[in-house]
Design a protein around this motif. Structure first.
Motif, PDB file in Angstrom:
ATOM      1  N   ILE A 127       0.837  -1.199   0.000  1.00 22.67           N
ATOM      2  CA  ILE A 127       0.000   0.000   0.000  1.00 22.67           C
ATOM      3  C   ILE A 127       0.874   1.252   0.000  1.00 22.67           C
ATOM      4  N   ASP A 128       1.976   1.212   0.722  1.00 18.37           N
ATOM      5  CA  ASP A 128       2.901   2.345   0.723  1.00 18.37           C
ATOM      6  C   ASP A 128       3.468   2.578  -0.675  1.00 18.37           C
ATOM      7  N   ALA A 129       3.772   1.514  -1.396  1.00 15.53           N
ATOM      8  CA  ALA A 129       4.291   1.643  -2.762  1.00 15.53           C
ATOM      9  C   ALA A 129       3.241   2.253  -3.692  1.00 15.53           C
ATOM     10  N   PHE A 130       1.994   1.830  -3.530  1.00 16.05           N
ATOM     11  CA  PHE A 130       0.901   2.416  -4.315  1.00 16.05           C
ATOM     12  C   PHE A 130       0.784   3.903  -4.049  1.00 16.05           C
ATOM     13  N   TYR A 131       0.873   4.286  -2.768  1.00 17.95           N
ATOM     14  CA  TYR A 131       0.737   5.695  -2.409  1.00 17.95           C
ATOM     15  C   TYR A 131       1.905   6.516  -2.951  1.00 17.95           C
ATOM     16  N   ALA A 132       3.116   5.981  -2.836  1.00 22.13           N
ATOM     17  CA  ALA A 132       4.293   6.705  -3.322  1.00 22.13           C
ATOM     18  C   ALA A 132       4.218   6.918  -4.835  1.00 22.13           C
ATOM     19  N   ALA A 133       3.782   5.903  -5.551  1.00 26.24           N
ATOM     20  CA  ALA A 133       3.706   6.004  -7.015  1.00 26.24           C
ATOM     21  C   ALA A 133       2.650   7.020  -7.436  1.00 26.24           C
ATOM     22  N   SER A 134       1.482   6.970  -6.828  1.00 28.07           N
ATOM     23  CA  SER A 134       0.407   7.893  -7.209  1.00 28.07           C
ATOM     24  C   SER A 134       0.745   9.323  -6.807  1.00 28.07           C
TER      25      SER A 134
END
Length: 245
Positions: free
Chosen positions: A110-117
């Motif tokens: 979820i952290d990776a999703f947030y960082a990418a977006s």
């Protein structure tokens, strides 16, 4: 159970809420059916209020100086005080594990999703800042504009004037939503993790809620027209799931 206390930033909009970072714990608290109350803090009063309650500062992104921010969450049931929306979410999931928002130890994903977006949205941020400056109460407006002008080294009238500059900001915002659409399309259900609701959906919708609040009606309708109305529906679905106060 004593109500938890969420520190948030008010506005001149109906219901006050608008800022995406305090919206994240607000959604989590509501999803977990935890009683809470809101303390509204104007921007220039944040440092004073956070020092008063004993909150720890974060480090400023430019010079590493102490920076006091909201949201902050006080839990009188455990004597815990936390700042930073991500840490608040993790605390709430650990302390009140019923209805988890990080299912299957998904924090890293979820952290990776947030960082990418977030990285995709960054090139359009000046337009977002401009619109946010227009919905604040008077005590916060001058402070917000002055501090953003200092960081960006540009007058607010130059942030996102209509024309090529504004068009580029819209293109960046659209690119972010295009990417999120592809990620959601890979899911087997209506949530990013299939049929499992998670903090990833709250992260996506906290930004949407902000846009719905701060953008002009025709600008929000523009976002609603993308991807066959997916984003308006996602916001509605999460609000039904969480029933935020």
């Amino acid at each position: 159970m004593l109500p938890l206390v969420l520190y948030d930033i008010p506005s001149k909009l109906p219901g006050n809420t608008w800022s995406p970072n305090p919206a994240k714990p607000r959604f989590v608290l509501s999803y977990k059916n935890l009683p809470f109350e809101t303390v509204w803090v104007e921007f220039p009063d944040i440092a004073t209020k956070m020092k008063e309650i004993g909150a720890s500062p974060n480090k400023g992104p430019l010079d590493g100086s102490d920076l006091y921010t909201v949201p902050a969450l006080s839990d009188p049931n455990t004597g815990t005080l936390i700042t930073d929306s991500w840490l608040i979410a993790e605390y709430l999931d650990k302390t009140y594990p019923e209805k988890p928002i990080f299912p299957h130890s998904s924090n890293g994903l979820i952290d990776a999703f947030y960082a990418a977006s977030t990285e995709l949205l960054k090139p359009g941020s000046k337009f977002i800042i401009l619109r946010a400056s227009q919905i604040l109460n008077e005590p916060s407006t001058e402070w917000y504009i002055r501090t953003r002008e200092e960081v960006l080294r540009e007058k607010i009238d130059e942030f996102s004037p209509e024309g090529p500059k504004r068009d580029a900001h819209w293109a960046a915002i659209k690119k972010c939503f295009d990417a999120m659409k592809t990620w959601y399309d890979k899911s087997s259900g209506k949530w990013l993790m299939g049929d499992t609701f998670s903090y990833a959906d709250i992260l996506a919708v906290s930004g949407l809620l902000c846009f719905k609040k701060i953008f002009r009606e025709e600008e929000w309708e523009r976002i609603c027209s993308w991807h066959d109305g997916k984003w308006e529906k996602l916001l509605s679905d999460v609000e039904k799931e969480c029933n935020p106060a």
